[in-house]
Write a protein that holds these residues in place. Structure first.
Motif, PDB file in Angstrom:
ATOM      1  N   THR A 277       0.815  -1.221   0.000  1.00  0.00           N
ATOM      2  CA  THR A 277       0.000   0.000   0.000  1.00  0.00           C
ATOM      3  C   THR A 277       0.844   1.265   0.000  1.00  0.00           C
ATOM      4  O   THR A 277       0.434   2.275  -0.570  1.00  0.00           O
ATOM      5  N   ASP A 278       2.007   1.298   0.625  1.00  0.00           N
ATOM      6  CA  ASP A 278       2.854   2.496   0.704  1.00  0.00           C
ATOM      7  C   ASP A 278       4.194   2.226   0.053  1.00  0.00           C
ATOM      8  O   ASP A 278       4.616   1.074  -0.088  1.00  0.00           O
TER       9      ASP A 278
ATOM     10  N   PRO B 260       0.787   4.096  -5.579  1.00  0.00           N
ATOM     11  CA  PRO B 260       0.333   2.717  -5.404  1.00  0.00           C
ATOM     12  C   PRO B 260      -0.101   2.112  -6.731  1.00  0.00           C
ATOM     13  O   PRO B 260      -0.623   2.804  -7.601  1.00  0.00           O
TER      14      PRO B 260
END
Length: 111
Positions: free
Chosen positions: A95-96, A106
């Motif tokens: 996600t990061d 992303p």
């Protein structure tokens, strides 16, 4: 094969031969169940000879260092690890991204 291995195999085969001869005599003159007992005992000794030769082959094969072949699962894991772009992406389950990561945005899962 070492001398002791060869000697052990020769003793196994000689004992097996003696048991086979006794088995033949029991088939001709003795109770049938004892003949089957001697037959089973002679087969066990032949299995022991096969085991000794297998142990010898395994020792010979392990003496030569080789790189083990990778399984398909190992290849898949290696590709996934190589595809991970940064530490934060890996620990955040995709996600990061780190600030210096080339994939800062992303990834979309839309088809």
């Amino acid at each position: 094969m070492s001398r002791s291995g060869r000697l052990l195999c020769a003793l196994y085969l000689a004992t097996s031969g003696g048991l086979v001869w006794t088995m033949v005599l029991e088939f001709r003159y003795g109770p049938l169940w004892i003949a089957f007992l001697f037959a089973a005992a002679s087969v066990v000794l032949v299995i022991a000879v096969v085991r000794e030769t297998l142990v010898h082959d395994l020792r010979t094969a392990s003496a030569w260092p080789r790189r083990p072949a990778r399984s398909a699962a190992d290849e898949i894991v290696r590709e996934e690890l190589d595809a991970a772009c940064c530490e934060r992406w890996w620990t955040s389950l995709g996600t990061d991204h780190d600030a210096v990561c080339p994939h800062l945005f992303p990834r979309s899962s839309a088809a």
